[in-house]
Scaffold this active site. Structure first.
Site, short mmCIF file in Angstrom:
data_model
loop_
_atom_site.label_atom_id
_atom_site.label_comp_id
_atom_site.label_asym_id
_atom_site.label_seq_id
_atom_site.Cartn_x
_atom_site.Cartn_y
_atom_site.Cartn_z
CG HIS A 53 -7.82 12.90 -7.80
ND1 HIS A 53 -8.44 11.97 -7.17
CD2 HIS A 53 -8.73 13.61 -7.50
CE1 HIS A 53 -9.11 12.33 -6.04
NE2 HIS A 53 -9.44 13.31 -6.20
CD GLU A 112 -4.73 3.88 -1.01
OE1 GLU A 112 -4.91 3.73 0.06
OE2 GLU A 112 -5.20 4.07 -2.43
CG ASP A 171 -5.18 8.80 -12.06
OD1 ASP A 171 -5.08 8.39 -10.78
OD2 ASP A 171 -5.66 9.23 -12.72
CG ASN A 181 -5.51 11.05 -5.39
OD1 ASN A 181 -4.84 11.21 -6.23
ND2 ASN A 181 -6.07 9.96 -4.90
CG ASP A 207 -1.98 0.68 1.25
OD1 ASP A 207 -3.13 0.69 0.71
OD2 ASP A 207 -1.51 2.63 1.86
#
Length: 311
Positions: free
Chosen positions: A198, A228, A202, A193, A185
């Protein structure tokens, strides 16, 4: 009597308008089409057949054997004479066993994929239709990739991860040893974010995915399960080696930088567990690995925790 080959010469008895209509139909077929005698000498072919294989008409007019034609058109595409002989032998075997219709595929070096539909008639002739299915096969592969691949990162998706892990469990069953399962993770991803948008999130996911893909072997599996969160199953790997792999991943992720966010610190927490030797799925191991993952988070993040590790 020696057989001869020509455009629809066998249709000549159908004179007049019927022959003209039939010839128009045959000449305008989208597929390559040819008829061969019992000994696989060509009897009849369409213009599209010549165009399809880029064959000189004078060569075909000499009524060559199918083996000769295949050697001409296929050996230029990386197929050997032995391959051609094997194809002919296999088709002959199928007919001798009573199979009168079958389909085969030829993958050319150019990337073209050719579907051959073969029918052996009661009169002892071979009727073969050749269809270029390159675009269809490409679309099928794209659909398959969409069904098994995470669209953003290009890693396997959850469905493909479970399917591949089951295969790995089956292959390892005889060794009576569990497989390492890694849950991974990205730390503080929500904050990335929130603070940078965002698009930055990404980009980070893609960057991490590339690192994970480069960190495992081709016969292992790594996937993005969602958000994630990533997971991996390692084949034929003992606990010490599994821990080293996880540490290598953790350190590699810690060196990553987003080009437009050079001050962003990136890290990953990893939990490791093992399937039981007789496990039929990885669900239990995933849960344990997830517990180890959150233990790593609780201990400060950017670390690896492994259940019952003895290093």
């Amino acid at each position: 009597m020696a057989s001869t080959s020509t455009h629809f010469s066998l249709l000549q008895p159908e004179t007049g308008e019927q022959a003209s209509i039939l010839q128009d139909a045959m000449e305008n077929m989208a597929h390559g089409f040819a008829v061969w005698d019992r000994d696989l000498n060509i009897l009849l072919y369409s213009r599209r057949f010549l165009e399809f294989w880029d064959i000189d008409e004078d060569f075909v007019a000499a009524h060559p054997n199918l083996r000769d034609i295949l050697r001409v058109v296929l050996m230029e595409n990386g197929v050997t004479a032995e391959d051609v002989d094997a194809v002919i032998a296999e088709r002959t075997r199928l007919v001798e066993e009573g199979q009168t219709e079958f389909t085969s595929f030829i993958n050319l070096a150019s990337g073209r994929v050719i579907e051959n539909f073969v029918r052996f008639t009661p009169a002892g002739r071979w009727v073969i239709t050749y269809t270029d299915i390159t675009e269809r096969r490409k679309a099928e592969l794209e659909l398959q990739a969409a069904a098994t691949t995470d669209a953003l990162t290009g890693l396997a998706n959850r469905s493909a991860f479970y399917e591949r892990s089951l295969q790995m469990l089956s292959l390892s069953a005889h060794k009576r040893r569990g497989l390492p399962v890694l849950m991974m993770d990205i730390d503080y991803f929500k904050q990335v974010n929130d603070d940078f948008g965002h698009d930055a999130g990404d980009k980070l996911l893609v960057l991490v995915a590339e690192t994970l893909g480069a960190s495992i072997r081709p016969y292992d599996i790594v996937a993005r399960l969602g958000g994630e969160e990533f997971a991996a199953v390692l084949s034929d790997t003992d606990p010490d080696a599994a821990y080293r792999v996880a540490e290598r991943i953790r350190k590699a992720v810690a060196t990553l930088q987003l080009s437009d966010q050079p001050d962003l610190r990136i890290s990953m927490s990893i939990g490791i567990a093992f399937t039981k030797a007789d496990a039929t799925d990885i669900d239990e191991a995933l849960k344990v690995a997830d517990t180890q993952l959150y233990l790593a988070k609780e201990k400060g993040r950017n670390r690896v925790e492994m259940v019952s590790k003895n290093r």
